[in-house]
Design a protein around this motif. Structure first.
Motif, PDB file in Angstrom:
ATOM      1  N   GLN A 120       2.003  40.376 -57.664  1.00 47.34           N
ATOM      2  CA  GLN A 120       3.088  40.368 -56.692  1.00 47.34           C
ATOM      3  C   GLN A 120       3.312  41.778 -56.159  1.00 47.34           C
ATOM      4  O   GLN A 120       2.882  42.759 -56.748  1.00 47.34           O
ATOM      5  N   LEU A 121       3.989  41.834 -55.035  1.00 53.08           N
ATOM      6  CA  LEU A 121       4.365  43.117 -54.452  1.00 53.08           C
ATOM      7  C   LEU A 121       5.550  42.899 -53.541  1.00 53.08           C
ATOM      8  O   LEU A 121       5.865  41.768 -53.171  1.00 53.08           O
ATOM      9  N   GLY A 129       2.772  45.586 -40.005  1.00 47.73           N
ATOM     10  CA  GLY A 129       1.323  45.742 -40.119  1.00 47.73           C
ATOM     11  C   GLY A 129       0.858  45.546 -41.548  1.00 47.73           C
ATOM     12  O   GLY A 129      -0.178  44.909 -41.796  1.00 47.73           O
ATOM     13  N   ALA A 130       1.609  46.083 -42.498  1.00 46.64           N
ATOM     14  CA  ALA A 130       1.277  45.906 -43.918  1.00 46.64           C
ATOM     15  C   ALA A 130       1.374  44.436 -44.305  1.00 46.64           C
ATOM     16  O   ALA A 130       0.551  43.927 -45.065  1.00 46.64           O
ATOM     17  N   HIS A 131       2.356  43.739 -43.756  1.00 53.57           N
ATOM     18  CA  HIS A 131       2.507  42.311 -44.077  1.00 53.57           C
ATOM     19  C   HIS A 131       1.264  41.533 -43.645  1.00 53.57           C
ATOM     20  O   HIS A 131       0.766  40.677 -44.396  1.00 53.57           O
ATOM     21  N   LYS A 132       0.758  41.826 -42.463  1.00 56.64           N
ATOM     22  CA  LYS A 132      -0.453  41.145 -41.979  1.00 56.64           C
ATOM     23  C   LYS A 132      -1.643  41.481 -42.881  1.00 56.64           C
ATOM     24  O   LYS A 132      -2.464  40.619 -43.175  1.00 56.64           O
ATOM     25  N   PHE A 133      -1.724  42.730 -43.310  1.00 55.33           N
ATOM     26  CA  PHE A 133      -2.781  43.164 -44.225  1.00 55.33           C
ATOM     27  C   PHE A 133      -2.725  42.370 -45.525  1.00 55.33           C
ATOM     28  O   PHE A 133      -3.737  41.830 -45.981  1.00 55.33           O
ATOM     29  N   GLY A 138      -4.654  37.222 -48.875  1.00 57.38           N
ATOM     30  CA  GLY A 138      -4.276  35.988 -49.558  1.00 57.38           C
ATOM     31  C   GLY A 138      -2.863  35.970 -50.114  1.00 57.38           C
ATOM     32  O   GLY A 138      -2.445  34.970 -50.698  1.00 57.38           O
ATOM     33  N   PHE A 139      -2.117  37.049 -49.946  1.00 62.90           N
ATOM     34  CA  PHE A 139      -0.730  37.067 -50.418  1.00 62.90           C
ATOM     35  C   PHE A 139       0.121  36.198 -49.507  1.00 62.90           C
ATOM     36  O   PHE A 139      -0.130  36.104 -48.306  1.00 62.90           O
ATOM     37  N   VAL A 140       1.131  35.563 -50.098  1.00 64.13           N
ATOM     38  CA  VAL A 140       2.031  34.682 -49.362  1.00 64.13           C
ATOM     39  C   VAL A 140       3.439  35.244 -49.463  1.00 64.13           C
ATOM     40  O   VAL A 140       3.898  35.605 -50.554  1.00 64.13           O
TER      41      VAL A 140
END
Length: 157
Positions: A120-121, A129-133, A138-140
């Motif tokens: 998790q993070l 931009g980090a969210h799209k990365f 595969g993070f949700v």
């Protein structure tokens, strides 16, 4: 990235790590390269804790990316371990070359190797931009996070 080595951070890497923290939209408002003492104290604590992994990606002998992985034991999920990823940074001149993804895959693999059931993070809401990365990896976005600042002026950040 064949010329990149991912390794445990060393005391001598701290200035380069702090420079990456400062070279960031949020870090510029809360971190400073002027006094490394607080960072060195934190490094000593991190380095002494077997559940903490502060790592750097090194190119030509210089740290060019970093993150911290923390292994968290808990009772939830039948006592599952969690891997918490924090402070992911890639030096400006090494961005958009796949290094961030390589570093994140290292952290995911290490968490799995250590028996974690999930990784998790958190990411500041302004870091779109980090969210799209993270989503590409595969993070949700599954939870809403909350923080309470315990240093003056005692406000959420």
């Amino acid at each position: 990235m064949s010329d990149i080595e991912i390794r445990k951070a060393r005391r001598g890497d701290i200035e380069a790590i702090v420079r990456m923290l400062v070279d960031d939209q949020l870090g510029a408002t809360r971190d400073s390269i002027d006094d490394l003492d607080p960072y060195l104290r934190a490094f000593r604590a991190i380095d002494a804790d077997p559940n903490q992994f502060l790592v750097v990606a090194v190119s030509d002998g210089e740290p060019v990316a970093t993150l911290q992985l923390t292994i968290i034991p808990g009772l939830a999920r039948s006592g599952a371990l969690r891997g918490q990823i924090e402070a992911v940074r890639v030096r400006r001149d090494h961005r958009s070359a796949g290094l961030g993804g390589d570093l994140m895959r290292w952290a995911i693999d290490e968490a799995q190797r250590r028996g974690c059931a999930l990784v998790q993070l958190t990411s500041d809401t302004s870091r779109t931009g980090a969210h799209k990365f993270y989503e590409r990896l595969g993070f949700v976005a599954s939870h809403t996070g909350f923080k309470l600042n315990l240093q003056p002026p005692f406000q959420s950040t």
